[in-house]
Design an enzyme around this catalytic site. Sequence first.
Site: not given
Ligand code: MCN
Ligand code: CUN
Length: 798
Positions: A231, A378-379, A752
């Site tokens: 990751q 996811r925390c 999350e």
């Molecule tokens: N997004 C959006 N508009 C926003 C916020 C987010 O369209 N205002 C979209 C983003 O562009 C992205 C998605 O939603 O495509 C998730 O964005 P974000 O909240 O920024 O999270 P991350 O991309 O950093 O993903 C991490 C988060 C975590 S920490 C875990 S754990 C997790 C999760 O995402 N693991 C996943 N979702 C998951 N989903 C899948 N399919 N697989 C995982 O392993």
């Molecule tokens: Cu704490 S699980 Mo996600 O932050 O990769």
Amino acid sequence: QHDDDGGPQPEKHCGHGRGGMGEEVTRKEDKRFITGRGNYVDDIKKPRMLHCEIVRSPHAHARIEDIDGSRAMALDDVVAVLTADDLLEHGLATMPTLMDDTQDVLVNDKVKFQSQEVAAVIATDRYAAKDGAEKVEVEYDVLDPVIGAEEALEDDAPVIREELDDQDDNHIFDWETGDAEATDAVFDAADVTVEEQMEYQRLHPAPIETCGCVADWDPGDDKMTVHMTSQAPHAHRTLFSQVSGIPEHKVRIVSPDVGGGFGNKVPIYPGYVVAAAASYVLERPVKWVEERSENIQTTGFARDYDMTGELAATENGEIKGVKVDVLADHGAYNAAAQPSKFPAGFFNIFTGSYDIEAAHGSLTAAYTNTAPGGVAYRCSFRVTEAVYLIERMVKVLADELDLDPAEIRRRNFIPSDAFPYESATGWNYDSGDYEKALDKALEMADYDHYREEQQRRIEEDADKLIGIGISSFTEVVGAGPGKQCDIAGIEMFDSADLRVNPTGNAVLRVGVQTQGQGHETTFAQIIAEELGMDVDNIVVEHGDTDTEPYGLGTYGSRSTPVAGAAAAVAARKVRDKAKSIAANELEAAEEDIEWDRESGEFHVAGAPERSITITEIAAGAYMNHPGSEEPGLEATNYYDPPEMTYPFGSYIVIVEVDRETGEVDFEKFVAVDDCGNRINPMIIEGQIHGGLAQGIGTAMMEHVTYDDNGNVTGGDFMNYLLPTAKEIPNFDTGHTVTPSPHHPIGAKGVGESPTVGSPPAIVNAVVDAMSHSGVSHVEMPMTPDAVWEALDEAELTL
Ligand code: MCN
Ligand code: CUN
């Protein structure tokens, strides 16, 4: 079910039609996945590639007397048997954890948890490696295991980490937050106080793809290439270089497609190091891929917090103070994956969505003879535990005061005009409107109707009780700022590098790493919005440290808050330069050139017909560049966020509890989320659905269990239960939009939120079905027998 806002939204393109912000662009990456062209680590095959199988300890606590690999070596296809002694020669017998502890790569002296890595067999195919592993003979002197943090801290508990000079017990650290004195004072003065003990059980992220890698040492270039399920490829490159001594510019980490991470793929695991060491020694590529039970039994677990919460309040339900004390089980090594200055993660956000005068938290962490870990799944670094604590406690208080749980929340919310808001434990919330989200959820849930129905069932002594649970949570995502948050010393900024080609399409490279979140689509949408390009003309690359700008990776929902900001800023830099090229092309002064977001074009002020698109500008940048500018059209941004973002939401769960069987059925599941400005509503909805499923798993069935001998009894999919389509109800999702004031596109993270926010709503619902008979708590996972026990104790069984 779709958002209630104005009925179903158009299938694609609801903005200006180029696939920018707010448009439901279908996922670009899905063509590859649904046509079977995804490329995962286990798909990688290299010439002369060997396979690695790890020999694991059947005991949780045992001294190794002897390891004999000769019978394994005698097998035709076995190439090598590696033990700690072999790794010692290369300084690789141990590795640092992300919290500065030292973990054995292969056990040198004493096994500290069941299934710990003891030896490795390298063979020409996977079956031969497995056969070889079965032939490795290990002699153990079995010791008493220490299972459970409470037992670990007893005076006569065997010491697990004897090898550490300053360690004569199993205590790791104490941690404290808030103001104890001020909190005691409000508790002394309070009309009412309530207390509840609750366990957040040990969970495992359990991504469908387990962890693995293909390590390939090239003695020609002195270069180590590792394709791995990571990751955080760049952070892993730096750590790999530090651990192995191979200079960082000679280490390449590639994350190909990743089949789910959920936090499990943030740490470095012994298997990666063993495969790399084996490749180095044997000068051949070596593949290591875990099996399911290895993944659950040995890689980063989540939660395992035993919490005691207390609230102090006035008799009309105004919360004055909150206290919490935690006993944390960290397993055999302190290997939590979180910013290094936060030993308890972001747990101290436990004041939640409420304006509370005084707060105090304390925590003690212990070593036990179980697998190490401590944050993943996811925390956002322990926010899940914090949200569970406060949202459960508010329900406990509501019952004590006989107040409606929606009403008591309303009385205590941080008011929408109080942002930016500093909490009693020092967090700076950027923006929020909690009451609006709750009101919307109440309406969508038909709350009053179900309250009446609940009462009716009680009066009629019905076989099935109704319970209504609420959670009005606040998340904190988007670490940095770099000065507060780092991984192994590296500040948690992120990056984007945007290159526009002469023909007007573009490549965006980012430092974060998608594991299923859809970054190839949503990051392209950010660029489409900022440059007026069509989303189909932008390719997003990630995961290869040889080409991507340095970034800290994807976890803690930080991609949007940090790398998303970097992408927007990089695009704006390109737009600035584009303006000067536009002026040159349109033969106008630069100050007369205006950018029109709606049409996605530049035009001359007052003369909109004199306009130019980014495609034409791109051509100009390479074929007719103005003398005042360098040729080309590209920009890079490294973004260090000024603050984190604080998404929030209100979830309402309505359950039917069967008094005869203890079974819980979901009658209605409403989730209203606010993640600021939304990039792709469809992807957000997918994130919410997936996260709610994991929240249901958490509340109802998931648990890594151990017996007294330290055997992992919940270490495979027969015993570690994941929810399937059968257990998942329809979700009613809704949203409000409260932009982040400091983020370039006003977006907050969302990935999350559903897993963080939903478990307390579900437990509150089940408790609510029985609270008229005095039930104040049911521990997770709320399996039918656990619920039946609670019903029985309250004399509610049939
Ligand atoms: N997004 C959006 N508009 C926003 C916020 C987010 O369209 N205002 C979209 C983003 O562009 C992205 C998605 O939603 O495509 C998730 O964005 P974000 O909240 O920024 O999270 P991350 O991309 O950093 O993903 C991490 C988060 C975590 S920490 C875990 S754990 C997790 C999760 O995402 N693991 C996943 N979702 C998951 N989903 C899948 N399919 N697989 C995982 O392993
Ligand atoms: Cu704490 S699980 Mo996600 O932050 O990769």
